[in-house]
Design an enzyme around this catalytic site. Structure first.
Site, mmCIF file in Angstrom:
data_model
loop_
_atom_site.group_PDB
_atom_site.id
_atom_site.type_symbol
_atom_site.label_atom_id
_atom_site.label_comp_id
_atom_site.label_asym_id
_atom_site.label_seq_id
_atom_site.Cartn_x
_atom_site.Cartn_y
_atom_site.Cartn_z
ATOM 1 N N SER A 127 37.861 35.756 39.154
ATOM 2 C CA SER A 127 37.167 34.469 38.993
ATOM 3 C C SER A 127 37.176 33.613 40.263
ATOM 4 O O SER A 127 37.291 32.384 40.191
ATOM 5 C CB SER A 127 37.740 33.684 37.807
ATOM 6 O OG SER A 127 37.455 34.365 36.599
ATOM 7 N N GLU A 129 44.688 41.327 41.641
ATOM 8 C CA GLU A 129 43.728 40.817 40.667
ATOM 9 C C GLU A 129 44.383 40.709 39.294
ATOM 10 O O GLU A 129 44.475 41.709 38.556
ATOM 11 C CB GLU A 129 42.530 41.762 40.556
ATOM 12 C CG GLU A 129 41.760 41.919 41.846
ATOM 13 C CD GLU A 129 40.325 42.361 41.583
ATOM 14 O OE1 GLU A 129 39.424 41.610 41.942
ATOM 15 O OE2 GLU A 129 40.135 43.431 40.986
ATOM 16 N N GLU A 173 39.537 47.742 35.729
ATOM 17 C CA GLU A 173 38.562 48.270 34.762
ATOM 18 C C GLU A 173 38.591 49.795 34.751
ATOM 19 O O GLU A 173 38.399 50.426 33.720
ATOM 20 C CB GLU A 173 37.166 47.717 35.089
ATOM 21 C CG GLU A 173 37.066 46.251 34.693
ATOM 22 C CD GLU A 173 36.076 45.429 35.481
ATOM 23 O OE1 GLU A 173 35.221 46.004 36.184
ATOM 24 O OE2 GLU A 173 36.167 44.191 35.410
ATOM 25 N N GLY A 222 33.816 39.449 42.028
ATOM 26 C CA GLY A 222 32.949 40.170 41.101
ATOM 27 C C GLY A 222 31.680 39.388 40.836
ATOM 28 O O GLY A 222 30.745 39.386 41.633
ATOM 29 N N ASN A 246 32.190 42.928 44.665
ATOM 30 C CA ASN A 246 32.214 44.094 43.784
ATOM 31 C C ASN A 246 31.103 43.902 42.746
ATOM 32 O O ASN A 246 31.252 43.092 41.834
ATOM 33 C CB ASN A 246 33.601 44.175 43.117
ATOM 34 C CG ASN A 246 33.683 45.246 42.054
ATOM 35 O OD1 ASN A 246 32.792 46.078 41.920
ATOM 36 N ND2 ASN A 246 34.768 45.232 41.287
ATOM 37 N N TRP A 247 30.022 44.609 42.924
ATOM 38 C CA TRP A 247 28.870 44.438 42.017
ATOM 39 C C TRP A 247 29.123 45.090 40.656
ATOM 40 O O TRP A 247 28.359 44.897 39.729
ATOM 41 C CB TRP A 247 27.610 45.031 42.640
ATOM 42 C CG TRP A 247 27.014 44.223 43.747
ATOM 43 C CD1 TRP A 247 27.550 43.111 44.342
ATOM 44 C CD2 TRP A 247 25.747 44.444 44.391
ATOM 45 N NE1 TRP A 247 26.697 42.630 45.314
ATOM 46 C CE2 TRP A 247 25.589 43.440 45.366
ATOM 47 C CE3 TRP A 247 24.749 45.397 44.250
ATOM 48 C CZ2 TRP A 247 24.456 43.347 46.182
ATOM 49 C CZ3 TRP A 247 23.617 45.328 45.064
ATOM 50 C CH2 TRP A 247 23.473 44.305 46.018
ATOM 51 N N LYS A 248 30.155 45.909 40.565
ATOM 52 C CA LYS A 248 30.442 46.643 39.315
ATOM 53 C C LYS A 248 29.177 47.413 38.885
ATOM 54 O O LYS A 248 28.429 47.872 39.734
ATOM 55 C CB LYS A 248 30.956 45.688 38.243
ATOM 56 C CG LYS A 248 32.134 44.835 38.763
ATOM 57 C CD LYS A 248 32.871 44.081 37.719
ATOM 58 C CE LYS A 248 34.035 43.347 38.363
ATOM 59 N NZ LYS A 248 34.844 42.617 37.420
ATOM 60 N N GLY A 277 36.658 37.930 35.435
ATOM 61 C CA GLY A 277 35.481 37.654 34.613
ATOM 62 C C GLY A 277 35.700 36.602 33.532
ATOM 63 O O GLY A 277 34.862 36.444 32.646
ATOM 64 N N HIS A 326 40.821 49.791 40.475
ATOM 65 C CA HIS A 326 40.405 48.534 39.839
ATOM 66 C C HIS A 326 40.881 48.558 38.383
ATOM 67 O O HIS A 326 40.888 49.611 37.741
ATOM 68 C CB HIS A 326 38.880 48.387 39.918
ATOM 69 C CG HIS A 326 38.436 47.023 39.483
ATOM 70 N ND1 HIS A 326 38.345 46.675 38.160
ATOM 71 C CD2 HIS A 326 38.087 45.924 40.197
ATOM 72 C CE1 HIS A 326 37.946 45.404 38.079
ATOM 73 N NE2 HIS A 326 37.790 44.928 39.300
HETATM 74 P P1 PGA Z 1 35.333 38.438 38.902
HETATM 75 O O1 PGA Z 1 35.751 39.959 39.156
HETATM 76 O O2 PGA Z 1 35.207 37.774 40.233
HETATM 77 O O3 PGA Z 1 34.020 38.524 38.168
HETATM 78 O O4 PGA Z 1 36.419 37.811 38.077
HETATM 79 C C1 PGA Z 1 36.650 40.304 40.188
HETATM 80 C C2 PGA Z 1 36.851 41.794 40.218
HETATM 81 O O5 PGA Z 1 36.917 42.423 39.150
HETATM 82 O O6 PGA Z 1 36.942 42.394 41.296
#
Ligand code: PGA
Length: 251
Positions: free
Chosen positions: A214, A169, A101, A235, A12-14, A175, A99
Site C-alpha cells: 500500500s 512486504e 501471493e 503494486g 509490480n503490475w501483477k 492491496g 512474493h
Molecule cells: P500494493 O502491492 O502496493 O498494491 O499493496 C504491493 C506488492 O504486492 O508488491
C-alpha cells in the site's frame, strides 16, 4: 533513507496489463524525461507477456524491466513456467521472487524461493526477494522472528558476491490501503539490516531493502524517508503513470 545506497522503486503490475498498458508506460516515460530527473532507479515488472515490450519501450526513459517470478531450473519439461534466462533474453534485469501471493497461491517455500534467487543470479538477473509477516503473526509479536527466518532461508549465499534486493512486504498491508506505522517500518528495516550485516559482512550494509504494501502517493515520502528503506515495491499504484511517478518523485 540511507544516503549511500541509491534508491530503487519497482512497480509490480501483477496479473494486470495488456498491450494497451503501453500507453500508461509511455505516459510514465514522458513524465520521467520531461520532469526533474528521478533520483531512484525505476523498474517495471509487467506480466511476462509484456516484458519484451516494456523493456523496449521503457529503455529510452531509463525504465528497466523485471519479471514477477521465475522457475528454479534453467529449462526443461515445466509446462507454463518461465526460466530466469528467458526473462533475461526478453530484456529483464530484475525478477521478483517469493512474493507473498506466490508463496500463498503456489505454496512456495523459502527453499524454493532461494533456488529461484540462485537461478536469477545465474542468469545475470538481480532477484528482488520478498519477505513479510501475516497480520496474526504481527499481532502475536512474531513479525521480526518470522521475517528473520524467511530471510535466513530465502537469501542465497551468492548474495555475498552478487546483487540481491530484499523487499519487506507485510502481507496485511498488500492491496489493503493499510500500512505499518513509521516506527514499525523503522524497527523491521533495522532488524533486516542487522541480519544482512551479520551474514554478509562486506555486502550487508549495501543490500537494498525495499518497503512494499500500500505504498501510495500520499504516504510515499514519509515511508521512503525511513532509515534503511532504500526504495519501494509498488503494486496497485504502479498501474497509473501519474501515481507511480509521484512515488518515484518522493525519493
Ligand atoms: P500494493 O502491492 O502496493 O498494491 O499493496 C504491493 C506488492 O504486492 O508488491
Amino acid at each position: 533513507m540511507t544516503t549511500t545506497i541509491s534508491p530503487l522503486i519497482a512497480g509490480n503490475w501483477k496479473m494486470n496489463g495488456t498491450r494497451s498498458s503501453l500507453d500508461e508506460l509511455a505516459a510514465l516515460a514522458s513524465l520521467l524525461t520531461t520532469g526533474e530527473a528521478p533520483r531512484a532507479i525505476v523498474v517495471v515488472c509487467p506480466p511476462a507477456t509484456m516484458l519484451a515490450a516494456v523493456a523496449r519501450h521503457g529503455a529510452t526513459a531509463g525504465i528497466q524491466a523485471g519479471g514477477q517470478d521465475c522457475h528454479a531450473e534453467s529449462h526443461g519439461a515445466h509446462t507454463g513456467d518461465i526460466s530466469a534466462g528467458m526473462l533475461a533474453d526478453a530484456g529483464a534485469q530484475y525478477v521478483i521472487v517469493g512474493h507473498s501471493e506466490r508463496r500463498a497461491d503456489h505454496g512456495e517455500t523459502d527453499e524454493l524461493v532461494r533456488a529461484k534467487a540462485e537461478a536469477a543470479i545465474g542468469a545475470g538477473l538481480k532477484p528482488i526477494i520478498c519477505v513479510g509477516e501475516t497480520e496474526s503473526q504481527r499481532d502475536s509479536g512474531a513479525a521480526e522472528t518470522v521475517v528473520s527466518a524467511q530471510l535466513a532461508a530465502s537469501i542465497p549465499d551468492a548474495a555475498e558476491q552478487h546483487e540481491v534486493i530484499v523487499a519487506y512486504e507485510p502481507i496485511w498491508a498488500i492491496g489493503t490501503g493499510r500500512t505499518p506505522t513509521v516506527q514499525e517500518i523503522t524497527a523491521m528495516h533495522a532488524s533486516i539490516r542487522a541480519q544482512l550485516v551479520a551474514r554478509f559482512a562486506d555486502r550487508g550494509p549495501s543490500i537494498r531493502i525495499l518497503y512494499g504494501g500500500s505504498l501510495k502517493p500520499q504516504n510515499a515520502r514519509e515511508i521512503l524517508e525511513v532509515e534503511n528503506v532504500n526504495g519501494g515495491l509498488v503494486g496497485g499504484a504502479s498501474l497509473l503513470a501519474r501515481d507511480f511517478y509521484t512515488i518515484i518523485s518522493a525519493v
